[in-house]
Scaffold this motif. Structure first.
Motif, mmCIF file in Angstrom:
data_model
loop_
_atom_site.group_PDB
_atom_site.id
_atom_site.type_symbol
_atom_site.label_atom_id
_atom_site.label_comp_id
_atom_site.label_asym_id
_atom_site.label_seq_id
_atom_site.Cartn_x
_atom_site.Cartn_y
_atom_site.Cartn_z
ATOM 1 N N ARG A 128 0.828 -1.219 0.000
ATOM 2 C CA ARG A 128 0.000 0.000 0.000
ATOM 3 C C ARG A 128 0.858 1.262 0.000
ATOM 4 N NH1 ARG A 128 -4.488 -2.399 4.264
ATOM 5 N NH2 ARG A 128 -5.956 -3.169 2.669
ATOM 6 N N LEU A 129 1.961 1.231 0.747
ATOM 7 C CA LEU A 129 2.837 2.400 0.773
ATOM 8 C C LEU A 129 3.453 2.659 -0.598
ATOM 9 C CD1 LEU A 129 4.679 2.041 4.195
ATOM 10 C CD2 LEU A 129 3.374 4.034 3.419
ATOM 11 N N VAL A 130 3.888 1.607 -1.258
ATOM 12 C CA VAL A 130 4.463 1.757 -2.597
ATOM 13 C C VAL A 130 3.445 2.387 -3.539
ATOM 14 C CG1 VAL A 130 5.192 0.439 -4.622
ATOM 15 C CG2 VAL A 130 6.184 -0.067 -2.396
ATOM 16 N N ALA A 131 2.213 1.902 -3.488
ATOM 17 C CA ALA A 131 1.169 2.447 -4.356
ATOM 18 C C ALA A 131 0.881 3.904 -4.016
ATOM 19 C CB ALA A 131 -0.099 1.605 -4.234
ATOM 20 N N LYS A 132 0.861 4.235 -2.725
ATOM 21 C CA LYS A 132 0.578 5.604 -2.316
ATOM 22 C C LYS A 132 1.676 6.565 -2.744
ATOM 23 C CE LYS A 132 -3.407 5.707 -0.173
ATOM 24 N NZ LYS A 132 -4.499 6.603 -0.660
ATOM 25 N N VAL A 133 2.929 6.126 -2.622
ATOM 26 C CA VAL A 133 4.041 7.000 -3.015
ATOM 27 C C VAL A 133 3.941 7.350 -4.490
ATOM 28 C CG1 VAL A 133 6.539 7.061 -3.397
ATOM 29 C CG2 VAL A 133 5.632 6.289 -1.202
ATOM 30 N N ASP A 134 3.677 6.343 -5.337
ATOM 31 C CA ASP A 134 3.674 6.589 -6.778
ATOM 32 C C ASP A 134 2.389 7.236 -7.277
ATOM 33 O OD1 ASP A 134 6.229 5.677 -7.107
ATOM 34 O OD2 ASP A 134 5.665 3.646 -7.657
ATOM 35 N N SER A 135 1.366 7.300 -6.433
ATOM 36 C CA SER A 135 0.120 7.940 -6.863
ATOM 37 C C SER A 135 -0.105 9.286 -6.193
ATOM 38 C CB SER A 135 -1.081 7.025 -6.563
ATOM 39 O OG SER A 135 -1.188 6.777 -5.166
ATOM 40 N N ALA A 136 0.505 9.503 -5.010
ATOM 41 C CA ALA A 136 0.247 10.740 -4.270
ATOM 42 C C ALA A 136 1.519 11.548 -4.020
ATOM 43 C CB ALA A 136 -0.440 10.413 -2.941
ATOM 44 N N ALA A 137 2.567 10.902 -3.498
ATOM 45 C CA ALA A 137 3.794 11.650 -3.211
ATOM 46 C C ALA A 137 4.476 12.108 -4.494
ATOM 47 C CB ALA A 137 4.746 10.788 -2.379
ATOM 48 N N ILE A 138 4.328 11.309 -5.564
ATOM 49 C CA ILE A 138 4.813 11.728 -6.885
ATOM 50 C C ILE A 138 3.593 11.985 -7.766
ATOM 51 C CG2 ILE A 138 6.037 11.012 -8.973
ATOM 52 C CD1 ILE A 138 7.989 9.547 -7.298
ATOM 53 N N GLN A 139 3.426 13.217 -8.160
ATOM 54 C CA GLN A 139 2.297 13.585 -9.022
ATOM 55 C C GLN A 139 2.855 14.040 -10.361
ATOM 56 O OE1 GLN A 139 -0.575 16.121 -6.975
ATOM 57 N NE2 GLN A 139 0.086 15.292 -4.996
ATOM 58 N N ASP A 140 2.947 13.066 -11.274
ATOM 59 C CA ASP A 140 3.613 13.314 -12.552
ATOM 60 C C ASP A 140 2.675 13.158 -13.743
ATOM 61 O OD1 ASP A 140 3.254 10.609 -12.348
ATOM 62 O OD2 ASP A 140 5.366 10.057 -12.544
ATOM 63 N N GLY A 141 1.366 13.107 -13.478
ATOM 64 C CA GLY A 141 0.402 13.009 -14.568
ATOM 65 C C GLY A 141 0.009 11.596 -14.931
ATOM 66 N N PHE A 142 0.510 10.590 -14.200
ATOM 67 C CA PHE A 142 0.211 9.193 -14.509
ATOM 68 C C PHE A 142 -0.619 8.585 -13.379
ATOM 69 C CE2 PHE A 142 3.860 10.205 -17.035
ATOM 70 C CZ PHE A 142 3.710 9.465 -18.198
ATOM 71 N N ASP A 143 -1.760 8.025 -13.739
ATOM 72 C CA ASP A 143 -2.648 7.386 -12.770
ATOM 73 C C ASP A 143 -2.389 5.888 -12.746
ATOM 74 O OD1 ASP A 143 -3.938 9.822 -12.190
ATOM 75 O OD2 ASP A 143 -5.241 9.589 -13.939
ATOM 76 N N LEU A 144 -2.098 5.343 -11.570
ATOM 77 C CA LEU A 144 -1.779 3.924 -11.456
ATOM 78 C C LEU A 144 -2.968 3.051 -11.823
ATOM 79 C CD1 LEU A 144 0.297 3.648 -8.145
ATOM 80 C CD2 LEU A 144 1.130 3.815 -10.489
ATOM 81 N N TYR A 145 -2.693 1.998 -12.592
ATOM 82 C CA TYR A 145 -3.737 1.032 -12.929
ATOM 83 C C TYR A 145 -3.231 -0.402 -12.841
ATOM 84 C CZ TYR A 145 -1.562 0.549 -17.569
ATOM 85 O OH TYR A 145 -0.685 0.305 -18.603
ATOM 86 N N LEU A 146 -1.958 -0.590 -12.516
ATOM 87 C CA LEU A 146 -1.387 -1.935 -12.467
ATOM 88 C C LEU A 146 -0.385 -2.002 -11.311
ATOM 89 C CD1 LEU A 146 -0.078 -4.019 -15.435
ATOM 90 C CD2 LEU A 146 1.402 -3.632 -13.485
ATOM 91 N N HIS A 147 -0.472 -3.079 -10.526
ATOM 92 C CA HIS A 147 0.406 -3.257 -9.370
ATOM 93 C C HIS A 147 0.752 -4.732 -9.257
ATOM 94 C CE1 HIS A 147 1.845 -2.376 -5.205
ATOM 95 N NE2 HIS A 147 1.350 -3.573 -4.912
ATOM 96 N N GLY A 148 1.999 -5.068 -9.551
ATOM 97 C CA GLY A 148 2.458 -6.444 -9.429
ATOM 98 C C GLY A 148 3.411 -6.573 -8.250
ATOM 99 N N PHE A 149 3.102 -7.476 -7.327
ATOM 100 C CA PHE A 149 3.887 -7.638 -6.103
ATOM 101 C C PHE A 149 4.524 -9.023 -6.115
ATOM 102 C CE2 PHE A 149 4.897 -8.139 -1.662
ATOM 103 C CZ PHE A 149 5.112 -6.850 -1.192
ATOM 104 N N PHE A 150 5.853 -9.062 -6.189
ATOM 105 C CA PHE A 150 6.612 -10.314 -6.216
ATOM 106 C C PHE A 150 7.266 -10.502 -4.846
ATOM 107 C CE2 PHE A 150 6.439 -8.560 -10.432
ATOM 108 C CZ PHE A 150 6.195 -9.645 -11.269
ATOM 109 N N VAL A 151 7.073 -11.652 -4.228
ATOM 110 C CA VAL A 151 7.616 -11.875 -2.899
ATOM 111 C C VAL A 151 8.249 -13.270 -2.837
ATOM 112 C CG1 VAL A 151 5.386 -12.700 -2.022
ATOM 113 C CG2 VAL A 151 7.110 -11.845 -0.420
ATOM 114 N N THR A 152 9.347 -13.388 -2.089
ATOM 115 C CA THR A 152 10.031 -14.670 -1.945
ATOM 116 C C THR A 152 9.681 -15.300 -0.602
ATOM 117 O OG1 THR A 152 12.012 -13.659 -0.977
ATOM 118 C CG2 THR A 152 11.936 -13.886 -3.381
ATOM 119 N N ALA A 153 10.074 -16.550 -0.453
ATOM 120 C CA ALA A 153 9.738 -17.301 0.754
ATOM 121 C C ALA A 153 10.360 -16.701 2.002
ATOM 122 C CB ALA A 153 10.180 -18.759 0.593
ATOM 123 N N ASP A 154 11.419 -15.906 1.867
ATOM 124 C CA ASP A 154 12.032 -15.276 3.024
ATOM 125 C C ASP A 154 11.588 -13.827 3.212
ATOM 126 O OD1 ASP A 154 13.314 -14.443 0.770
ATOM 127 O OD2 ASP A 154 15.349 -14.858 1.469
ATOM 128 N N GLY A 155 10.490 -13.438 2.536
ATOM 129 C CA GLY A 155 9.860 -12.149 2.788
ATOM 130 C C GLY A 155 10.426 -10.976 2.024
#
Length: 415
Positions: A128-155
């Motif tokens: 959620r923080l990653v999505a918020k940073v790229d949609s609110a803290a950085i306002q560059d004219g691009f609206d987020l529509y895709l979020h891929g989260f890759f995670v490994t077994a060790d977190g």
């Protein structure tokens, strides 16, 4: 913690990946993932996902449009499908996706946590923080529509997300990596891909630290209305991300000589000619399989073994399996399937302790790097022309249909 690792600016394309290509991308994407993990480990695979040039080359070698925004959706979707069965064994999991799938990321992480014991709450907070940073803290004219989260077994994790600017027909891709991130708001990105937008609001810039602190003070003292006033005051802060890899893809769809480091292509072709017979004798004795398949395998091998600097020309990797829109040429289905078969067989054998085929691919890649210093040969237009000439023979297919049928139709119209 994690940091942003890079970015990419891409022409915005509509349309879907046809089923005949999507199914193959899922298989090839999964076996490439397994090969990287086998040689270098899970952390290295996350690191590569967070590098915009490698990510674009990864999509191009799988037959997607080499320069378009669609690579982001298709690569994430291919890995999500392809790793469904082998993900548990590899310890790599894919959550999220485009549109409604992106909004399901928290639920998918919760389910993953229940199944594996991972800290779902912590991972969800990071997502959620990653999505918020790229949609609110950085306002560059691009609206987020895709979020891929890759995670490994060790977190450990990586995020690839994309925003859209419909008016400019552009997409921007943001890459994050959970390695060495010390703050979500102080220059956290591993990369951002997208065209320069000039002056934007970028509260993650290190120079905006005073502004961030002031806004918190204002919120505590005066409430949100004053924060709105302060945001207006900080417009004009430039996006100082010059130290991060930044990929900007051209608007043209065709692959041009300026898009490809031709000496590297010639090195690959020379390595196939010199090392192919020595490293793949059994493969070359298989009916219908020859140097063309080994050319694709050599480019796949570079995706597995190549250093970051070698992916500055993602267009070159589209020469492995073409593109669904017939750029630079139709997808050679027969070659693609043989590539998958060889890679799957190599991974299966490696699991059983026989790594000869995987080592042969590594030698092929190493030889290509040596020979590119001296190799000569065809120009890019000549290479593409040869592929188009043999497209029907290789089982060429695109969104327009089978190349053999299209060729017959063109001949009938001409007569």
């Amino acid at each position: 913690m994690a940091r942003r690792s890079g970015s990419a600016d891409l022409p915005l394309h509509n349309g879907r990946v046809p089923a005949w290509l999507a199914s193959r991308m899922a298989i090839l994407g999964a076996v490439i993932c397994e090969a990287v993990v086998h040689h270098y480990g899970r952390d290295e695979f996350l690191k590569r996902l967070a590098h915009p040039f490698w990510f674009q080359s990864f999509g191009a070698v799988m037959g997607m449009d080499w320069h378009s925004s669609g690579i982001t959706t298709s690569v994430i979707g291919a890995l999500k499908r392809g790793l469904q069965t082998s993900g548990n064994e590899l310890g790599i999991y894919v959550c999220g996706g485009r549109g409604r799938h992106s909004r399901q990321t928290p639920q998918e992480l919760d389910a993953l946590g229940m199944r594996t014991g991972l800290d779902a709450a912590g991972l969800t907070r990071s997502s959620r923080l990653v999505a918020k940073v790229d949609s609110a803290a950085i306002q560059d004219g691009f609206d987020l529509y895709l979020h891929g989260f890759f995670v490994t077994a060790d977190g450990k994790w990586a995020v690839v997300q994309q925003g859209m600017n419909g008016g400019e027909r552009q997409a921007r891709r943001y890459h994050w990596h959970s390695e060495a991130l010390t703050s979500f708001v102080d220059e956290p990105h591993a990369a951002i891909d997208g065209p320069n937008q000039g002056c934007i609001i970028n509260l993650t810039d290190r120079r905006a630290e005073t502004s961030r602190k002031s806004q918190l003070d204002l919120f505590r003292e005066l409430g949100p209305d004053r924060i709105v006033e302060e945001l207006a005051a900080v417009t004009g802060k430039a996006n100082d991300q010059l130290s991060l890899p930044h990929l900007v893809m051209p608007a043209h769809h065709d692959v041009r000589s300026s898009d490809v480091f031709i000496r590297r292509l010639r090195g690959t072709l020379a390595a196939v000619a010199e090392r192919g017979p020595a490293d793949f004798p059994e493969l070359l004795l298989t009916p219908g399989v020859g140097a063309r398949t080994v050319q694709s395998l050599a480019m796949v091998a570079e995706v597995v073994h190549g250093a970051p600097y070698r992916f500055r020309d993602p267009a070159r990797f589209s020469l492995a399996h073409g593109g669904k829109d017939r750029h630079p040429f139709p997808v050679p289905i027969r070659v693609y399937d043989e590539t998958i078969n060889v890679m799957k067989s190599a991974i299966t054998r490696a699991r059983l302790g026989n790594e000869e085929t995987l080592h042969a691919l590594r030698r092929l890649d190493a030889q290509a790097r040596v020979l590119e210093r001296t190799a000569t040969g065809s120009s890019l237009p000549e290479y593409v022309a040869s592929e188009l000439k043999h497209a029907a023979e290789f089982g060429g297919r695109s969104v327009f249909g089978w190349e053999r049928q299209l060729s017959l139709a063109r001949k009938q119209r001409a007569s």
